[in-house]
Design a protein around this motif. Structure first.
Motif, PDB file in Angstrom:
ATOM      1  N   ALA A  64       0.833  -1.208   0.000  1.00  0.00           N
ATOM      2  CA  ALA A  64       0.000   0.000   0.000  1.00  0.00           C
ATOM      3  C   ALA A  64       0.868   1.258   0.000  1.00  0.00           C
ATOM      4  CB  ALA A  64      -0.925  -0.004   1.216  1.00  0.00           C
ATOM      5  N   ALA A  65       1.941   1.229   0.796  1.00  0.00           N
ATOM      6  CA  ALA A  65       2.851   2.380   0.852  1.00  0.00           C
ATOM      7  C   ALA A  65       3.551   2.584  -0.482  1.00  0.00           C
ATOM      8  CB  ALA A  65       3.879   2.181   1.960  1.00  0.00           C
ATOM      9  N   ALA A  66       3.970   1.488  -1.094  1.00  0.00           N
ATOM     10  CA  ALA A  66       4.652   1.580  -2.391  1.00  0.00           C
ATOM     11  C   ALA A  66       3.711   2.153  -3.455  1.00  0.00           C
ATOM     12  CB  ALA A  66       5.154   0.200  -2.812  1.00  0.00           C
ATOM     13  N   ILE A  67       2.461   1.673  -3.466  1.00  0.00           N
ATOM     14  CA  ILE A  67       1.494   2.170  -4.445  1.00  0.00           C
ATOM     15  C   ILE A  67       1.218   3.656  -4.232  1.00  0.00           C
ATOM     16  CG2 ILE A  67      -0.923   2.027  -5.177  1.00  0.00           C
ATOM     17  CD1 ILE A  67      -0.785  -0.980  -4.662  1.00  0.00           C
ATOM     18  N   ALA A  68       1.087   4.059  -2.961  1.00  0.00           N
ATOM     19  CA  ALA A  68       0.839   5.468  -2.648  1.00  0.00           C
ATOM     20  C   ALA A  68       1.994   6.347  -3.145  1.00  0.00           C
ATOM     21  CB  ALA A  68       0.647   5.652  -1.143  1.00  0.00           C
ATOM     22  N   CYS A  69       3.219   5.895  -2.909  1.00  0.00           N
ATOM     23  CA  CYS A  69       4.391   6.662  -3.355  1.00  0.00           C
ATOM     24  C   CYS A  69       4.447   6.752  -4.880  1.00  0.00           C
ATOM     25  CB  CYS A  69       5.675   6.027  -2.827  1.00  0.00           C
ATOM     26  SG  CYS A  69       5.968   6.303  -1.080  1.00  0.00           S
ATOM     27  N   ILE A  70       4.204   5.639  -5.537  1.00  0.00           N
ATOM     28  CA  ILE A  70       4.221   5.619  -7.011  1.00  0.00           C
ATOM     29  C   ILE A  70       3.190   6.587  -7.574  1.00  0.00           C
ATOM     30  CG2 ILE A  70       3.728   4.196  -9.038  1.00  0.00           C
ATOM     31  CD1 ILE A  70       4.859   1.809  -7.402  1.00  0.00           C
ATOM     32  N   LEU A  71       1.983   6.552  -7.014  1.00  0.00           N
ATOM     33  CA  LEU A  71       0.927   7.439  -7.496  1.00  0.00           C
ATOM     34  C   LEU A  71       1.260   8.905  -7.210  1.00  0.00           C
ATOM     35  CD1 LEU A  71      -2.272   5.421  -6.498  1.00  0.00           C
ATOM     36  CD2 LEU A  71      -1.278   5.712  -8.779  1.00  0.00           C
ATOM     37  N   LEU A  72       1.844   9.175  -6.053  1.00  0.00           N
ATOM     38  CA  LEU A  72       2.200  10.558  -5.718  1.00  0.00           C
ATOM     39  C   LEU A  72       3.273  11.092  -6.666  1.00  0.00           C
ATOM     40  CD1 LEU A  72       2.204  10.463  -1.811  1.00  0.00           C
ATOM     41  CD2 LEU A  72       0.632  11.729  -3.293  1.00  0.00           C
ATOM     42  N   PHE A  73       4.274  10.264  -6.962  1.00  0.00           N
ATOM     43  CA  PHE A  73       5.305  10.705  -7.893  1.00  0.00           C
ATOM     44  C   PHE A  73       4.754  10.814  -9.315  1.00  0.00           C
ATOM     45  CE2 PHE A  73       8.429   9.210  -4.627  1.00  0.00           C
ATOM     46  CZ  PHE A  73       8.997  10.458  -4.416  1.00  0.00           C
ATOM     47  N   ALA A  74       3.780   9.969  -9.646  1.00  0.00           N
ATOM     48  CA  ALA A  74       3.138  10.055 -10.955  1.00  0.00           C
ATOM     49  C   ALA A  74       2.387  11.380 -11.095  1.00  0.00           C
ATOM     50  CB  ALA A  74       2.188   8.882 -11.158  1.00  0.00           C
ATOM     51  N   THR A  75       1.711  11.772 -10.011  1.00  0.00           N
ATOM     52  CA  THR A  75       0.999  13.057 -10.061  1.00  0.00           C
ATOM     53  C   THR A  75       1.983  14.223 -10.111  1.00  0.00           C
ATOM     54  OG1 THR A  75       0.843  13.189  -7.629  1.00  0.00           O
ATOM     55  CG2 THR A  75      -0.977  12.130  -8.796  1.00  0.00           C
ATOM     56  N   TYR A  76       3.151  14.039  -9.512  1.00  0.00           N
ATOM     57  CA  TYR A  76       4.194  15.076  -9.614  1.00  0.00           C
ATOM     58  C   TYR A  76       4.638  15.244 -11.059  1.00  0.00           C
ATOM     59  CZ  TYR A  76       8.828  17.249  -9.165  1.00  0.00           C
ATOM     60  OH  TYR A  76       9.925  18.056  -9.318  1.00  0.00           O
ATOM     61  N   ILE A  77       4.791  14.126 -11.771  1.00  0.00           N
ATOM     62  CA  ILE A  77       5.173  14.179 -13.186  1.00  0.00           C
ATOM     63  C   ILE A  77       4.096  14.890 -13.999  1.00  0.00           C
ATOM     64  CG2 ILE A  77       5.604  12.773 -15.246  1.00  0.00           C
ATOM     65  CD1 ILE A  77       6.818  10.651 -13.362  1.00  0.00           C
ATOM     66  N   LEU A  78       2.827  14.547 -13.702  1.00  0.00           N
ATOM     67  CA  LEU A  78       1.723  15.160 -14.442  1.00  0.00           C
ATOM     68  C   LEU A  78       1.618  16.658 -14.174  1.00  0.00           C
ATOM     69  CD1 LEU A  78      -1.057  12.438 -13.928  1.00  0.00           C
ATOM     70  CD2 LEU A  78       0.175  12.948 -16.045  1.00  0.00           C
ATOM     71  N   GLN A  79       2.007  17.076 -12.961  1.00  0.00           N
ATOM     72  CA  GLN A  79       1.841  18.473 -12.569  1.00  0.00           C
ATOM     73  C   GLN A  79       3.178  19.201 -12.415  1.00  0.00           C
ATOM     74  OE1 GLN A  79      -1.685  18.634  -9.510  1.00  0.00           O
ATOM     75  NE2 GLN A  79      -0.592  16.721  -9.137  1.00  0.00           N
ATOM     76  N   HIS A  80       4.233  18.684 -13.054  1.00  0.00           N
ATOM     77  CA  HIS A  80       5.569  19.209 -12.818  1.00  0.00           C
ATOM     78  C   HIS A  80       5.735  20.676 -13.198  1.00  0.00           C
ATOM     79  CE1 HIS A  80       5.900  18.252 -17.120  1.00  0.00           C
ATOM     80  NE2 HIS A  80       6.893  19.136 -17.149  1.00  0.00           N
ATOM     81  N   THR A  81       4.868  21.165 -14.081  1.00  0.00           N
ATOM     82  CA  THR A  81       5.002  22.561 -14.490  1.00  0.00           C
ATOM     83  C   THR A  81       4.509  23.526 -13.410  1.00  0.00           C
ATOM     84  OG1 THR A  81       2.837  22.450 -15.598  1.00  0.00           O
ATOM     85  CG2 THR A  81       4.812  22.024 -16.949  1.00  0.00           C
ATOM     86  N   ARG A  82       3.685  23.018 -12.488  1.00  0.00           N
ATOM     87  CA  ARG A  82       3.188  23.900 -11.428  1.00  0.00           C
ATOM     88  C   ARG A  82       3.424  23.362 -10.021  1.00  0.00           C
ATOM     89  NH1 ARG A  82      -2.114  22.928  -9.560  1.00  0.00           N
ATOM     90  NH2 ARG A  82      -3.098  21.032 -10.392  1.00  0.00           N
ATOM     91  N   MET A  83       3.916  22.125  -9.914  1.00  0.00           N
ATOM     92  CA  MET A  83       4.239  21.573  -8.598  1.00  0.00           C
ATOM     93  C   MET A  83       5.751  21.555  -8.404  1.00  0.00           C
ATOM     94  SD  MET A  83       3.611  17.763  -6.925  1.00  0.00           S
ATOM     95  CE  MET A  83       1.828  17.830  -6.793  1.00  0.00           C
ATOM     96  N   SER A  84       6.201  22.150  -7.314  1.00  0.00           N
ATOM     97  CA  SER A  84       7.633  22.168  -7.030  1.00  0.00           C
ATOM     98  C   SER A  84       8.062  20.851  -6.410  1.00  0.00           C
ATOM     99  CB  SER A  84       7.970  23.312  -6.071  1.00  0.00           C
ATOM    100  OG  SER A  84       7.404  23.059  -4.787  1.00  0.00           O
ATOM    101  N   LEU A  85       9.353  20.578  -6.459  1.00  0.00           N
ATOM    102  CA  LEU A  85       9.890  19.372  -5.829  1.00  0.00           C
ATOM    103  C   LEU A  85       9.630  19.401  -4.331  1.00  0.00           C
ATOM    104  CD1 LEU A  85      11.533  16.760  -5.955  1.00  0.00           C
ATOM    105  CD2 LEU A  85      13.622  18.143  -5.740  1.00  0.00           C
ATOM    106  N   PHE A  86       9.686  20.594  -3.739  1.00  0.00           N
ATOM    107  CA  PHE A  86       9.420  20.752  -2.304  1.00  0.00           C
ATOM    108  C   PHE A  86       8.032  20.222  -1.953  1.00  0.00           C
ATOM    109  CE2 PHE A  86       7.207  23.347   0.869  1.00  0.00           C
ATOM    110  CZ  PHE A  86       7.968  23.068   1.996  1.00  0.00           C
ATOM    111  N   HIS A  87       7.027  20.610  -2.718  1.00  0.00           N
ATOM    112  CA  HIS A  87       5.661  20.164  -2.434  1.00  0.00           C
ATOM    113  C   HIS A  87       5.513  18.666  -2.653  1.00  0.00           C
ATOM    114  CE1 HIS A  87       4.634  24.544  -3.102  1.00  0.00           C
ATOM    115  NE2 HIS A  87       4.088  24.285  -1.924  1.00  0.00           N
TER     116      HIS A  87
END
Length: 277
Positions: free
Chosen positions: A80-103
């Motif tokens: 569950a933790a691995a899936i959550a991390c994968i999805l969170l990083f996937a959303t970071y990729i999708l939103q990389h133009t407006r989401m900072s690495l910090f967030h």
């Protein structure tokens, strides 16, 4: 002061009610609710709530994990933790133009730390049919009583500032007083608890040295958690994480030390017993 006392009384009544129902589904529901509130307050302070998809994944994980643990599906926690991390990083990729690495990092940090820490209460409750809930109470007290002990000792004896730039009111004397107070209170609690249980026909041995050292360690670790939370608040230039507890601030203002103490307490219990027959 009156509002603060009323708020404390209400919170204490709710906590006692949940603890009394520790063997029912109310317990994981409460842990899930607390986890999501803590995550919400942290994400709000860090400005992460604007990323709704990422925050939604985080809240979903925080709400589901307690039930996996409660219903004996802890083997699925790493997945569950691995899936959550994968999805969170996937959303970071999708939103990389407006989401900072910090967030992105703050979202992963809060998602992994908070639910895991709070679920340790469920793990401890299930460790022992007799002492399980006592472990939970001791862990929570290990975080909160040290703060009270440090406050009173620091108020009357405090002379030297501990971390003036992070928490101006904390003193070295108060910190040491909190550590010592926690050790003494843990011994007293274990002694009273063992005598109450003995009167009911349940006789066991208390490992007082382990109990005392664990109490002192909880005070030390709780201070680290408290100072870390204060440092984060200073970084975001906020006084409190919220106002859900009038006079106290947010729930995270009260659980900052708990988030480190509870998993440590749980880990120690898996290595050495506090009570034995």
């Amino acid at each position: 002061m009156g509002i603060r006392l009323i708020s404390s009384a209400v919170a204490s009544a709710l906590a006692i009610g949940v603890l009394l129902l520790h063997n029912t589904v109310v317990f994981p529901i409460a842990i899930a609710a607390v986890s999501m509130i803590l995550m919400f307050e942290l994400f709000r302070a860090a400005g992460c709530l604007r990323y709704r998809l990422s925050a939604g994944i985080a809240f979903l994980y925080g709400g589901v994990l307690p039930f996996l643990v409660y219903f004996g599906k802890s083997a699925y926690r790493p997945l569950a933790a691995a899936i959550a991390c994968i999805l969170l990083f996937a959303t970071y990729i999708l939103q990389h133009t407006r989401m900072s690495l910090f967030h992105a990092i703050m979202l992963v940090f809060g998602t992994l730390l908070i639910p895991y820490s709070m679920c340790c209460c469920i793990t401890m409750n299930g460790m022992d049919g007799i002492h399980g809930i006592i472990y939970v109470v001791m862990a929570l007290c290990g975080a909160w009583l040290a703060d009270s002990g440090a406050y009173f000792v620091g108020t009357f004896c405090g002379r030297h500032k501990l971390c003036p730039k992070i928490s101006p009111k904390k003193t070295v004397e108060g910190f040491l007083g909190g550590v010592l107070t926690n050790g003494i209170l843990f011994i007293a609690f274990a002694a009273v608890y063992s005598r109450i249980m003995a009167a009911r026909g349940d006789v066991f041995t208390v490992h007082y040295v382990t109990v005392c050292l664990l109490g002192m360690a909880c005070a030390l670790i709780g201070t680290v958690g408290d100072l870390t939370a204060s440092l984060i608040k200073r970084h975001f230039q906020i006084k409190d994480y919220g106002n859900i507890m009038p006079g106290h601030g947010g729930l995270l203002d009260r659980f900052d030390s708990v988030l480190l103490v509870v998993p440590f307490f749980c880990a120690v219990l898996q290595l050495t017993p506090l009570y034995s027959y």
